[in-house]
Design a protein around this motif. Structure first.
Motif, PDB file in Angstrom:
ATOM      1  N   GLY A 193       0.801  -1.216   0.000  1.00 60.15           N
ATOM      2  CA  GLY A 193       0.000   0.000   0.000  1.00 60.15           C
ATOM      3  C   GLY A 193       0.831   1.262   0.000  1.00 60.15           C
ATOM      4  O   GLY A 193       0.309   2.357  -0.136  1.00 60.15           O
ATOM      5  N   GLY A 194       2.154   1.115   0.148  1.00 60.94           N
ATOM      6  CA  GLY A 194       3.031   2.278   0.143  1.00 60.94           C
ATOM      7  C   GLY A 194       3.264   2.780  -1.258  1.00 60.94           C
ATOM      8  O   GLY A 194       3.214   2.030  -2.220  1.00 60.94           O
ATOM      9  N   GLU A 195       3.467   4.052  -1.364  1.00 62.03           N
ATOM     10  CA  GLU A 195       3.730   4.638  -2.670  1.00 62.03           C
ATOM     11  C   GLU A 195       4.844   5.658  -2.533  1.00 62.03           C
ATOM     12  O   GLU A 195       5.127   6.126  -1.434  1.00 62.03           O
ATOM     13  N   VAL A 196       5.450   5.963  -3.657  1.00 63.52           N
ATOM     14  CA  VAL A 196       6.567   6.896  -3.647  1.00 63.52           C
ATOM     15  C   VAL A 196       6.439   7.822  -4.855  1.00 63.52           C
ATOM     16  O   VAL A 196       6.057   7.396  -5.939  1.00 63.52           O
ATOM     17  N   CYS A 197       6.760   9.068  -4.629  1.00 65.49           N
ATOM     18  CA  CYS A 197       6.716  10.076  -5.685  1.00 65.49           C
ATOM     19  C   CYS A 197       7.992   9.985  -6.515  1.00 65.49           C
ATOM     20  O   CYS A 197       9.071   9.721  -5.982  1.00 65.49           O
ATOM     21  N   VAL A 198       7.852  10.225  -7.803  1.00 62.79           N
ATOM     22  CA  VAL A 198       9.022  10.216  -8.670  1.00 62.79           C
ATOM     23  C   VAL A 198      10.045  11.245  -8.189  1.00 62.79           C
ATOM     24  O   VAL A 198      11.250  11.044  -8.349  1.00 62.79           O
TER      25      VAL A 198
END
Length: 124
Positions: free
Chosen positions: A57-62
């Motif tokens: 569920g984790g996300e990361v910004c470019v």
């Protein structure tokens, strides 16, 4: 309307058969080759690792990924595009930034393919 039968994946084990359990058919080999080709580049492998390390569920910004490399933002975006095309990650644009997250089922299928019964027994 015609009635179509849908194959239920995972019932016979063919969808996730390990490398030593059954020979690959042409379609499955092409699918896996696309994934392995995407992972065959050190930058893409690191990017996938950085995204996956955020947890489920984790996300990361470019914008958080780019500083970790000595590459331009467009080059990083190209590598991320190839990971998306391989079905390993997905993304969503929010304003000017794009956020990426890993697709756990894709990693699970890859892990199931690479896991052999003897390797699993050795780890137990």
């Amino acid at each position: 309307m015609s009635k179509q039968q849908l194959e239920v994946l995972g019932q016979d084990g063919d969808c996730c058969a390990g490398v030593s359990e059954a020979p690959l058919d042409e379609e499955r080999a092409a699918e896996l080759a696309k994934v392995f080709k995407a992972l065959g580049d050190p930058v893409r492998l690191r990017l996938l690792s950085m995204i996956a390390s955020r947890g489920e569920g984790g996300e990361v910004c470019v914008c958080e990924l780019t500083p970790a490399f000595d590459l331009s933002q467009p080059t990083i975006s190209h590598h991320l595009k190839l990971l998306r095309q391989a079905g390993l990650i997905d993304c969503e644009r929010r304003g000017t930034w794009v956020y990426y997250w890993v697709l756990p089922p894709a990693l699970d299928r890859l892990a199931a393919f690479l896991t052999t019964p003897t390797a699993a027994e050795a780890l137990a």
